[in-house]
Structure formats: structure tokens, C-alpha cells
Design an enzyme around this catalytic site. Structure first.
Site, PDB file in Angstrom:
ATOM      1  N   GLU A  67       5.544 -26.237 -15.442  1.00 27.59           N
ATOM      2  CA  GLU A  67       4.848 -27.517 -15.579  1.00 27.59           C
ATOM      3  C   GLU A  67       4.658 -27.827 -17.057  1.00 27.59           C
ATOM      4  O   GLU A  67       4.784 -26.933 -17.896  1.00 27.59           O
ATOM      5  CB  GLU A  67       3.490 -27.430 -14.880  1.00 27.59           C
ATOM      6  CG  GLU A  67       3.645 -27.165 -13.391  1.00 27.59           C
ATOM      7  CD  GLU A  67       2.330 -27.237 -12.640  1.00 27.59           C
ATOM      8  OE1 GLU A  67       1.268 -27.416 -13.284  1.00 27.59           O
ATOM      9  OE2 GLU A  67       2.384 -27.120 -11.405  1.00 27.59           O
ATOM     10  N   GLU A 115      13.466 -18.692 -18.273  1.00 23.75           N
ATOM     11  CA  GLU A 115      13.433 -17.538 -17.362  1.00 23.75           C
ATOM     12  C   GLU A 115      12.673 -16.373 -17.968  1.00 23.75           C
ATOM     13  O   GLU A 115      13.083 -15.216 -17.855  1.00 23.75           O
ATOM     14  CB  GLU A 115      14.858 -17.103 -17.000  1.00 23.75           C
ATOM     15  CG  GLU A 115      15.652 -18.175 -16.315  1.00 23.75           C
ATOM     16  CD  GLU A 115      15.476 -18.165 -14.823  1.00 23.75           C
ATOM     17  OE1 GLU A 115      14.796 -17.278 -14.296  1.00 23.75           O
ATOM     18  OE2 GLU A 115      16.009 -19.088 -14.183  1.00 23.75           O
ATOM     19  N   GLY A 116      11.551 -16.687 -18.617  1.00 29.11           N
ATOM     20  CA  GLY A 116      10.745 -15.658 -19.269  1.00 29.11           C
ATOM     21  C   GLY A 116      11.216 -15.510 -20.699  1.00 29.11           C
ATOM     22  O   GLY A 116      12.346 -15.097 -20.942  1.00 29.11           O
TER      23      GLY A 116
END
Lengths: 256, 389
Positions: free
Chosen positions: B137, B368-369
Site C-alpha cells: 500500500e 519482494e522484500g
């Protein structure tokens, strides 16, 4: 129609090839191998024949254990079964087409296909003889440089590529051997689903006939081509120079 | 440029089976034939080559390590090799496959009802349907647990409100996997394109991942039936398990650009002559960079292969994947930077793939991290102390 496709596994293109220490054969330790390109077109032609008129496609290769990866690829692309004729040493190199043809003959006699397809030549030794000798040994008709195949009930009509843009149409009674020209169609990919399905397909191991190996050609040594640089200046008007250049490209360099 | 044969310094290929090599070969050939000729223009135009999606489905690249529903049923090592070759084409292409397979098909496969699986998975596998994954978000990136998107139960339906952003494939997706806070905790939902109250828009101005669609999703009183909730997905853990799948693919994927970068730089250093007509490869500083790249890529290959074998044995967990993703992205990015350096001014032009890979890998380092978050995952595993806050 039952079709047997004879495949050779050759060193991958574009990789540097060097003679081994004894200069008796190429150094295979740093090479990767792939399916001979003309044979890939033979396989494609066989798969298309099967799709249009049904039947079975059996891939066969003679050589050491590593040729199974080429057979596995053929199975992944859609061949139904495969036969690995197990040979070692010099016979496995595929440098003598008369030995390769003898090995393939044994598989053909066992399988009794109506059609044998193979590439017109191999990318490594390029003798262009295997399919022809195989046909002679079997006593079957053959056609070389085939670019299109129309199957009939007891015969095939093929289109052969001749020199200088000429083609020949020939009808052969079955069974027959055809050697296939490269680049005649778009090769399909082995899809991942095909590779998965191939895991369950059979690669039958076949012992070579006792008299098949030995004799024939003996490779006495390998030498790298000597690098020669020659500069020639063409004289005359641009049109004359162009004509001379075309002649040299055609008859000396033989690239046109 | 000579044909691309990958990069294998330490005979790592000897650890691969014939099938694994065939999977890599067929993917590499497809990328060579179908992606390499168009990807430069796609990147420059900021366009994903969507015309390739049906072929990706036909080849079996979508959800390739899932079993059934038209998926190819590859092992995890085979899946990794596919990701490696796709990303050698472009990170945007691999991202498409990662999202479709690991972030959309995997959660439906793992947490979905039979009805959801039968409805969506076969068409997602062929590429007839495209999916996206809505977790991040605007205010919650590394900390997805703080999400403010809500789903409120109303009889037999759910009402979604909130914003998701940095969503790959958002505007082109037929179905979105959306994570939202409910009174019972975080839950996953499927939202179809065209559902009233669901809108998407693209993020423009990207200087990285230009051959990839990146979007924002907004939900405004978006009502969906309870049958669109993923019944098996309870808590943030479910969402994170999808990310583990995708990160595993990334850990392999980034080796593709790294391998292409060292090959381009190696060939360039042999051909490029400076100072008395000697190749720049004859300089020690150049060789040191190539040696570093070769060593790190080889370590990365071994790490990826080991993780793949563990995953096939069911022994790979998220903290292992953090090490794989973090290390391999970092070294791939550094390889791209060093290759750019060795190519001199040529390194910045699109005649070579290096700058495109470099820009893409800057994104891959973050998504993705992030590199930092994965360090903290490893740190927590080592010490038992979570240092996220």
C-alpha cells in the site's frame, strides 16, 4: 505411418573446438552437445507427417550415453519412443558414415518403419553419406536434399532441392529413406509439458550388432586449418571490379 | 555478438540432469528467438510485450512448478532455471511470470476453493487470464502488516475499501489477489476486473522495469461475494508464503542478467583495444573485476541450486529464501554495475543489454522484500531477536 528418425548429437555450434592432447580427436571435456540441426528438421518433418496422417515417430541415435539427451529432446517435442544404440569409442564419434549406417540398419530391421528420415548431413563431420548408405544397405529407395514430403498410401512424393534454384519432384515407393534439408520449416520448441511427458516415454537400449563396429575409415590425426591472409586488389572500373568480386566469391570463396 | 551460452565457470552444469538442461535450453532458445529481438524497443517504449503471453502459456512458463490445472509440473530446480532464462531476456518478463505463477496461481492453488481453482487456474496457465497481487500500500511497503485496506462482511458479501500500489500487471489483469484487514485478521480475496468500485491506473515515469506494467489499485465500497474469498488464506502468513515462492524465483532469475552481463563484459574486454592496441582484458584492474563477477555468480549459482534441491525436498524455509534473494540480487546488481564500468561509454547505450539489466535490478533489489529487510530476516533467524521495528 511408422517413421523412424535417425538423429546425431553434435558439439554445440559457436563453441571453440580444439584437438585433444593426442591430436586423435577433439577435446570433448569442455564441449556441450546438441541435436544435429538437419536432424532436427527431419524430426520436425516426421512430427508434421504424424500430425497430418497419424502413425508413430521413433527417434534413434547411435553413440555414447550422452546421446540420450538428444533423444530426450526428441521425445519432448513429440516422438513416441526412442532407441539408443549403445556404442563407445571411435564408433560413437560418428566419423564413419558406413559404421553409423550399419548401426542404424539394425534398428530399422527391428522396427520395420515405412519411412526413415534423417538430416542431409551432420554439422560436425558433414559427410552427407549416412542416409544414402543406410538406404543402400536396406535396398530401399532414397531421396536426398528433401524440402517437402507428400505422403500417399504406398508411396511418398518429395520435392528435392537442386542447384541454382531448381527443384525436382520424385515419387518413391515405400519403404524409403529421405535425407532432409535444413531450414525447410519452423522448428517447434520442446514445451515444458512435453519435457514432463517425455519423462514417462521409453528409451530402449540396443546392443550394436557384433559386426557393425570396426573396420571402415580410420582417423589418423587432426590439424587445425592454417590461418592464411591474402589481400588482393581488384583493378578496373567499378563494374569490372564488381564482376571480378562476384566471380571470386562464387568460385574461390564459394559463398555465393 | 557471439551466441549466448550462459556462464558456467565451475562446471555447475554437471549437477544438473538432462531434463533440467533441456528445460533451460528450450527456455533459452525461446528467449533468444522471441524476446531478444524485441525487448530493447519494448524497454525504450515503456511497453510490456503482451503479444508473447499466449506463447508463454503454450511453452508452460506460467505457474510452471504447480501440478495439474494445465500447469507444467516442473521441479523447483527446473522452475528456477526457467526464471533465470526469462530474466536474462528482461526482468520485466520474469516479473510477469513470477506474479502470474507465484503470486496469483500459487495462492489460488494453495488457498483457493475447488471452484476457484477450476475457474481460474487453467486459464491463468495458458495466459488467457492475467492476474496481479495486491499487498503493498502507499503507506505500507516493508511493513505489510500495517495495511489499512479493509474488508467488511455484509451478509453473504464483503465490502473492500483501500489502496494498493506498485502492483505488477495491475491494469492488464483480469483478476487480482487482494489482501485486506477484516475483523478476524488479514484475509485474501479475488477481485475481477470490472467489479463496481474497483479501479486501476498505471504508474508512469519509471526509469527501471520499463518493459513491465506497474499499477495502483483502488477499492471504493467494492462489493464481492464470499465465494471470492480465498477460504484457506488466514493471516498475513498466507500472503507472505506467496512472496516466498516469488522470492525463490527471483533468487534464480537475477542470475540470468548477471550471467549475460559478465559474458558481454568478458567479450568486450577481449575485443576492445586501448594503449598500444592491446585488449583492455590485459589490464589487471579489468581482470580483477571479471574474476570478482565470475566468483560471485558461481557462488550465486550454487546457492540457488542448493536452495532448489532443498525446496524439492520440502526443506527450504523463508529465512533460507531471504539469503538467496538478498545475496543473488546484490551480486547481480554489482555485476551489472561492473559490466557497465568495463564497457566504458558503450555501457550506457542500448546496443548492449547491460544498462537495461542494471536499471531493472535496482527495482529487483527493492521489491519482494528489500535487501535490508532480508538482512533482518536472517538476523532474526540467527539471534531470535526481531529488529524490524
Amino acid at each position: 505411418m511408422k517413421i523412424l528418425v535417425a538423429l546425431k548429437q553434435v558439439p554445440a555450434r559457436d563453441l571453440p573446438v580444439e584437438a585433444d592432447a593426442a591430436r586423435a580427436w577433439i577435446d570433448e571435456s569442455s564441449l556441450s552437445h546438441e541435436m544435429n540441426e538437419p536432424d532436427a528438421y527431419a524430426l520436425e518433418a516426421a512430427l508434421q507427417l504424424k500430425e497430418s496422417s497419424g502413425g508413430e515417430v521413433v527417434a534413434v541415435s547411435a553413440g555414447q550415453a550422452r546421446v540420450q539427451s538428444a533423444l530426450r529432446e526428441a521425445l519432448a517435442k513429440g516422438a513416441d519412443r526412442a532407441i539408443h544404440i549403445q556404442v563407445e569409442g571411435e564408433a560413437a564419434r560418428g566419423t564413419d558414415p558406413s559404421i553409423t549406417a550399419k548401426l542404424l540398419e539394425a534398428a530399422v530391421r527391428e522396427e520395420q518403419p515405412q519411412l526413415v528420415l534423417t538430416g542431409l548431413q551432420s554439422d560436425d563431420t558433414g559427410s552427407g553419406q549416412t542416409g544414402v548408405i543406410l538406404a543402400a544397405r536396406l535396398g530401399w529407395p532414397h531421396a536426398t536434399l528433401v524440402v517437402a514430403i507428400e505422403p500417399g498410401p504406398d508411396s511418398v512424393r518429395v520435392k528435392r532441392e537442386l542447384e541454382a534454384g531448381w527443384f525436382q519432384h520424385v515419387t518413391l515407393p515405400l519403404p524409403a529413406v529421405l535425407t532432409i534439408q535444413s531450414g525447410i520449416s519452423r522448428l517447434r520448441y520442446a514445451t515444458l509439458m512435453g519435457i514432463k511427458r517425455a519423462k514417462t516415454k521409453e528409451i530402449r537400449l540396443m546392443e550394436p550388432p557384433a559386426d557393425a563396429v570396426g573396420g571402415g575409415l580410420r582417423l589418423t590425426g587432426l590439424a587445425e586449418p592454417r590461418r592464411q591472409r591474402q589481400t588482393q586488389f581488384l583493378e578496373g572500373s567499378p563494374a569490372e571490379q564488381a564482376a571480378q568480386l562476384v566471380e571470386k566469391l562464387r568460385f574461390e570463396a564459394r559463398v555465393l | 555478438m557471439a551466441a549466448y551460452h550462459g556462464f558456467d565457470y565451475l562446471l555447475v552444469d554437471s549437477q544438473l540432469s538432462d531434463e533440467e538442461k533441456l528445460v533451460r535450453q528450450t527456455t533459452r532458445q525461446w528467449v533468444e528467438d522471441r524476446v531478444i529481438p524485441v525487448i530493447k524497443d519494448c524497454y525504450n517504449e515503456g511497453r510490456f510485450p503482451s503479444e508473447l503471453i499466449p506463447e508463454m502459456g503454450e511453452m508452460g512458463f506460467l505457474g510452471a512448478n504447480l501440478e495439474g490445472y494445465g500447469a507444467a509440473g516442473m521441479t523447483n530446480v527446473e522452475y528456477g532455471l526457467i526464471m533465470q532464462e526469462l530474466e536474462r531476456g528482461d526482468s520485466g518478463l520474469r516479473s510477469f511470470a513470477s506474479v502470474q505463477g507465484a503470486l496469483v496461481m500459487y495462492p489460488i492453488f494453495t488457498f483457493g476453493s475447488d471452484e476457484q481453482k477450476n475457474k481460474y487456474l487453467p486459464k491463468l496457465a495458458t495466459g488467457e487470464l492475467i492476474g496481479c497481487f495486491g499487498l503493498t500500500e502507499p503507506g505500507f511497503g516493508s511493513n505489510p502488516g500495517g495495511m489499512t485496506t479493509t474488508a467488511v462482511r455484509d451478509g453473504d458479501s464483503w465490502v473492500l475499501n483501500g489502496e494498493k500500489t506498485w502492483i505488477t500487471n495491475g491494469t492488464v489483469s483480469h483478476v487480482a489477489v487482494v489482501w485486506a484487514r477484516t475483523s478476524e485478521g488479514i484475509r485474501g480475496f479475488l477481485v475481477e476486473k470490472g467489479t463496481p468500485g474497483y479501479r486501476t491506473s498505471d504508474i508512469h515515469g519509471k526509469l527501471s522495469m520499463r518493459a513491465s506494467v506497474t499499477s495502483s489499485l483502488s477499492f471504493s465500497d467494492c462489493r464481492i461475494p464470499d465465494s471470492m474469498r480465498l477460504p484457506g488464506a488466514a493471516g498475513l502468513k498466507a500472503a507472505l508464503s506467496c512472496l516466498s515462492q516469488a522470492r525463490y524465483g527471483i533468487g534464480w532469475g537475477v542470475l540470468g542478467p548477471a550471467m549475460e552481463c559478465i559474458e558481454v563484459a568478458r567479450q568486450y574486454s577481449i575485443e576492445r583495444k586501448q594503449f598500444d592496441n592491446r585488449p583492455i582484458a590485459s589490464h589487471q584492474l579489468v581482470q580483477e573485476k571479471l574474476a570478482w563477477m565470475a566468483t560471485e555468480i558461481t557462488k550465486g549459482q550454487l546457492l540457488a541450486l542448493h536452495c532448489g534441491r532443498l525446496k524439492d525436498q520440502g526443506r527450504l524455509d523463508f529465512a533460507h529464501i531471504s539469503m538467496l534473494k538478498r545475496n543473488n540480487v546484490a551480486i547481480a546488481l554489482e555485476c551489472a554495475r561492473l559490466a557497465r564500468d568495463l564497457l566504458g561509454a558503450n555501457g550506457i547505450v542500448d546496443d548492449y543489454p547491460v544498462m537495461r539489466h542494471l536499471c531493472n535490478l535496482e527495482t529487483v533489489k527493492t521489491y519482494e522484500g528489500t535487501d535490508h529487510i532480508h538482512a533482518l530476516v536472517i538476523g532474526e533467524r540467527l539471534t531470535g531477536v526481531a529488529a524490524y521495528k
